[in-house]
Write a protein that holds these residues in place. Structure first.
Motif, PDB file in Angstrom:
ATOM      1  N   THR A 190      -8.311  11.116  -1.700  1.00 30.29           N
ATOM      2  CA  THR A 190      -7.745  11.255  -0.621  1.00 30.29           C
ATOM      3  C   THR A 190      -6.113  10.744  -0.976  1.00 30.29           C
ATOM      4  O   THR A 190      -5.986  10.138  -1.931  1.00 30.29           O
ATOM      5  CB  THR A 190      -8.234   9.933   0.145  1.00 30.29           C
ATOM      6  N   VAL A 231      -2.576   9.681   0.088  1.00 29.05           N
ATOM      7  CA  VAL A 231      -1.856   9.166   1.347  1.00 29.05           C
ATOM      8  C   VAL A 231      -0.300   9.288   1.018  1.00 29.05           C
ATOM      9  O   VAL A 231       0.181   8.830  -0.011  1.00 29.05           O
ATOM     10  CB  VAL A 231      -2.426   7.735   1.467  1.00 29.05           C
ATOM     11  N   VAL A 264      -3.537  12.214   4.147  1.00 28.93           N
ATOM     12  CA  VAL A 264      -3.339  11.360   5.277  1.00 28.93           C
ATOM     13  C   VAL A 264      -1.983  10.693   5.406  1.00 28.93           C
ATOM     14  O   VAL A 264      -1.716  10.337   4.429  1.00 28.93           O
ATOM     15  CB  VAL A 264      -4.509  10.099   5.052  1.00 28.93           C
ATOM     16  N   GLY A 315       0.157   7.996   6.245  1.00 25.70           N
ATOM     17  CA  GLY A 315      -0.200   6.585   6.501  1.00 25.70           C
ATOM     18  C   GLY A 315       0.530   5.914   5.575  1.00 25.70           C
ATOM     19  O   GLY A 315       0.946   6.042   4.485  1.00 25.70           O
ATOM     20  N   ASP A 316       0.801   4.511   5.868  1.00 22.17           N
ATOM     21  CA  ASP A 316       1.486   3.632   5.105  1.00 22.17           C
ATOM     22  C   ASP A 316       0.672   2.864   4.175  1.00 22.17           C
ATOM     23  O   ASP A 316      -0.281   2.327   4.405  1.00 22.17           O
ATOM     24  CB  ASP A 316       2.448   2.533   6.021  1.00 22.17           C
ATOM     25  N   SER A 351      -0.429  -0.660   4.882  1.00 18.37           N
ATOM     26  CA  SER A 351      -1.301  -0.899   6.126  1.00 18.37           C
ATOM     27  C   SER A 351      -2.573  -0.524   5.772  1.00 18.37           C
ATOM     28  O   SER A 351      -2.890   0.522   4.916  1.00 18.37           O
ATOM     29  CB  SER A 351      -0.813   0.024   7.337  1.00 18.37           C
ATOM     30  N   THR A 352      -3.639  -0.758   6.686  1.00 19.81           N
ATOM     31  CA  THR A 352      -5.086  -0.410   6.593  1.00 19.81           C
ATOM     32  C   THR A 352      -5.457   0.619   7.939  1.00 19.81           C
ATOM     33  O   THR A 352      -6.550   0.700   7.863  1.00 19.81           O
ATOM     34  CB  THR A 352      -6.154  -1.649   6.458  1.00 19.81           C
ATOM     35  N   ALA A 353      -4.486   0.802   8.567  1.00 21.83           N
ATOM     36  CA  ALA A 353      -4.716   1.462   9.966  1.00 21.83           C
ATOM     37  C   ALA A 353      -5.482   2.800   9.592  1.00 21.83           C
ATOM     38  O   ALA A 353      -6.083   3.497  10.304  1.00 21.83           O
ATOM     39  CB  ALA A 353      -3.555   1.652  10.358  1.00 21.83           C
ATOM     40  N   TRP A 354      -5.031   3.369   8.388  1.00 25.02           N
ATOM     41  CA  TRP A 354      -5.549   4.670   8.078  1.00 25.02           C
ATOM     42  C   TRP A 354      -6.884   4.913   7.382  1.00 25.02           C
ATOM     43  O   TRP A 354      -7.553   5.636   7.095  1.00 25.02           O
ATOM     44  CB  TRP A 354      -4.561   5.561   7.420  1.00 25.02           C
ATOM     45  N   TRP A 355      -7.124   3.722   6.921  1.00 25.09           N
ATOM     46  CA  TRP A 355      -8.389   3.534   5.888  1.00 25.09           C
ATOM     47  C   TRP A 355      -9.653   3.303   6.751  1.00 25.09           C
ATOM     48  O   TRP A 355      -9.655   2.713   7.938  1.00 25.09           O
ATOM     49  CB  TRP A 355      -8.135   2.471   5.119  1.00 25.09           C
ATOM     50  N   ASP A 356     -10.742   3.940   6.322  1.00 25.20           N
ATOM     51  CA  ASP A 356     -12.062   4.116   7.135  1.00 25.20           C
ATOM     52  C   ASP A 356     -13.068   2.787   6.640  1.00 25.20           C
ATOM     53  O   ASP A 356     -14.240   2.992   7.042  1.00 25.20           O
ATOM     54  CB  ASP A 356     -12.784   5.391   7.003  1.00 25.20           C
TER      55      ASP A 356
END
Length: 469
Positions: free
Chosen positions: A318, A320, A344, A346-347, A350-355
């Motif tokens: 992945t 990012v 992805v 994403g920042d 942050s964890t906003a993008w993490w599954d």
């Protein structure tokens, strides 16, 4: 060296890492939109005018050089040949800006206005003040004549063409005395801001002069051989067949004796090789990846390390990056290599993008001042402020802390930075290990930039950690 008919060098085309600069600036080109001077596009005057515009944007408006050059190319409707000449001269001028500005301060009673006028004179002085051992690219009087023509072709500079002529001719008459006086100033001697020189001397008391000198050298064009498609010796033989001189500087690293356009590199389009500095090529092997692992490349753009990891093993990767435009460059590189990853936007803070699924390996090439790659991006030294080091170190610590929670127990995290400042490198690594009780494994640590035949690489820092719980 600037040639009258230059070719673009990949080593000098790489854009400054804007994501790492972490600073936004309104772009205000010094030339009017749609302006094209009444000059031949292959003339030195045309190149001087374009380079002066770019340097003025960097120096007075805080615009990163790649963006400044992009503005210039569009405004001046520059041909590919003219773009090469403008770019080459702008990079040369920024590497020598400390000295040329010191000379200009002696030659002019007050700072020339507008800023583009001062930049034009500095670009011309750079061509006339050739370092010892180098051959001047143009006759001095040709530079004077072409600089005057450049001023005459711009509506905001035309009234100053006499001043340009007088200042440059005075430099020719009094060159030795003017240089002797200028070189008393460390900024002129080393071509870095004073705070940068002081910080380098404090960090590396026995090597600071050599490090500064390496940052002023022309960067090499180094390739990474894709071991899935060719062996190192096999590719070196291919280069010899094409009449391109090169030698190995690492297990997969090949340094060309002379930079060439990327279109002339055998196998580049087919993914046989990629452009990557020799020090940066250490990252992927340090991760110790194996097929089947889940790997995260945080702050991945432009994708050099992403591609290298996938060349080494069949992993689930992945990549990012916070900038979607830069993330597209990762995709372009992977497509050329015939490899794939999950990209992805994403920042990394942050964890906003993490599954929520943890990774076996994480590489964190964190934002930094980029002080270790100034030979590739000479604008960085003039754009940076001393306070940036602490601000970026704080940001990087937050990113590392965030990524640590995404790592599997017994997994490994590789912390990478292209900074030379200890606050962003060794001090950061030591503090991270204490905060998380992380086991620190063997890694190169701080690599200082060097520019010899056998070791020619940027300045990078590596720290490798293992999660024990």
């Amino acid at each position: 060296m600037i040639n009258k008919r230059p070719t673009l060098s990949v080593a000098r085309r790489a854009p400054a890492p804007e994501a790492r600069l972490r600073r936004s600036h309104e772009v205000k080109p010094a030339l009017q939109t749609g302006f094209r001077p009444d000059l031949k596009s292959d003339s030195l005057a045309f190149a001087l005018l374009g380079a002066a515009n770019a340097v003025a944007q960097v120096r007075t408006q805080g615009v990163a050089l790649p963006q400044a050059l992009s503005n210039v190319f569009g405004i001046m409707q520059a041909t590919p040949q003219a773009r090469g000449a403008i770019q080459d001269l702008a990079y040369r001028a920024l590497r020598a800006l400390g000295r040329s500005e010191a000379l200009l301060a002696q030659l002019a009673a007050k700072a020339p206005e507008p800023p583009m006028l001062a930049a034009l004179v500095c670009c011309a002085l750079t061509l006339m003040d050739t370092p010892a051992g180098e051959t001047a690219p143009y006759e001095a009087f040709t530079v004077v004549d072409q600089a005057v023509n450049a001023a005459a072709a711009h509506p905001d500079l035309v009234r100053a063409k006499g001043m340009v002529n007088a200042v440059l001719r005075r430099f020719l008459r009094e060159k030795d005395a003017l240089l002797a006086q200028a070189m008393r100033d460390p900024v002129a001697q080393f071509n870095y801001p004073q705070w940068w020189i002081d910080a380098m001397r404090a960090a590396y008391p026995s090597a600071w002069r050599e490090v500064l000198a390496a940052g002023n050298a022309q960067p090499p064009l180094t390739l990474r051989v894709n071991r899935r498609k060719a062996g190192l010796e096999e590719y070196l033989a291919t280069l010899r067949e094409h009449g391109i001189g090169a030698h190995a500087v690492g297990p997969s690293a090949v340094r060309l004796d002379k930079p060439v356009a990327v279109s002339l590199i055998p196998g580049f389009a087919e993914g046989v090789v990629s452009v990557q500095d020799a020090a940066a090529q250490l990252a992927a092997p340090l991760l110790d990846v194996a097929s089947g692992m889940r790997v995260l490349d945080a702050c991945a753009a432009p994708g050099g390390k992403t591609g290298h990891i996938l060349e080494l093993a069949d992993v689930e990767l992945t990549a990012v990056d916070a900038d979607p435009a830069r993330l597209q460059r990762v995709r372009d590189n992977l497509d050329r290599l015939g490899l794939d990853a999950t990209l992805v936007a994403g920042d990394a803070q942050s964890t906003a993008w993490w599954d929520g699924r943890r990774f076996d390996r994480i590489i964190a090439d964190v934002p930094c001042t980029a002080s270790g790659i100034v030979r590739r991006h000479p604008d960085i030294r003039w754009l940076r402020r001393e306070s940036d080091t602490l601000q970026l170190a704080t940001l990087s610590a937050e990113i590392l802390d965030n990524l640590w929670q995404m790592l599997e127990p017994n997994g490994k995290l590789l912390f990478v930075t292209c900074s030379l400042w200890p606050q962003e490198s060794e001090a950061q690594a030591a503090a991270f290990a204490v905060r998380h009780h992380a086991t620190r494994l063997t890694a190169p640590g701080q690599l200082l930039p060097t520019a010899s035949r056998d070791q020619d690489h940027d300045g990078l820092f590596y720290a490798l950690f293992q999660k024990t719980a």
